[in-house]
Design a protein around this motif. Structure first.
Motif, mmCIF file in Angstrom:
data_model
loop_
_atom_site.group_PDB
_atom_site.id
_atom_site.type_symbol
_atom_site.label_atom_id
_atom_site.label_comp_id
_atom_site.label_asym_id
_atom_site.label_seq_id
_atom_site.Cartn_x
_atom_site.Cartn_y
_atom_site.Cartn_z
ATOM 1 N N SER A 1 0.740 -1.275 -0.044
ATOM 2 C CA SER A 1 -0.204 0.112 0.068
ATOM 3 C C SER A 1 0.997 0.874 -0.265
ATOM 4 N N TYR B 1 3.592 1.285 -1.958
ATOM 5 C CA TYR B 1 4.409 1.608 -3.024
ATOM 6 C C TYR B 1 3.005 2.131 -3.796
ATOM 7 N N MET B 2 2.065 1.832 -3.946
ATOM 8 C CA MET B 2 0.911 1.950 -4.271
ATOM 9 C C MET B 2 0.329 4.021 -4.221
ATOM 10 N N VAL C 1 3.064 5.810 -3.041
ATOM 11 C CA VAL C 1 4.016 6.843 -3.160
ATOM 12 C C VAL C 1 4.121 6.295 -4.818
ATOM 13 N N GLY C 2 3.222 5.497 -5.498
ATOM 14 C CA GLY C 2 3.779 5.409 -7.168
ATOM 15 C C GLY C 2 2.143 6.107 -7.443
#
Length: 40
Positions: A34, A36-37, A39-40
Motif C-alpha cells: 500500500s 508503494y501504491m 508513492v507510485g
C-alpha cells in the motif's frame, strides 16, 4: 518447571510459530504494498 514440562511447552508452541510468522509477513507485505501504491 522441569525439563519434561519445558519440552512439552516447546512442542505445543512450536506448531503456532509458522502461523504467527505467516500472519506477520502478510501484514508487513500489505503495508509495504500500500505504501508503494501511494508513492507510485
Amino acid at each position: 518447571m522441569t525439563r519434561d514440562e519445558l519440552i512439552r511447552e516447546y512442542k505445543v508452541h512450536s506448531g503456532t510459530w509458522p502461523a504467527l510468522v505467516g500472519v506477520y509477513a502478510l501484514i508487513v507485505g500489505t503495508m509495504v504494498l500500500s505504501g508503494y501504491m501511494m508513492v507510485g
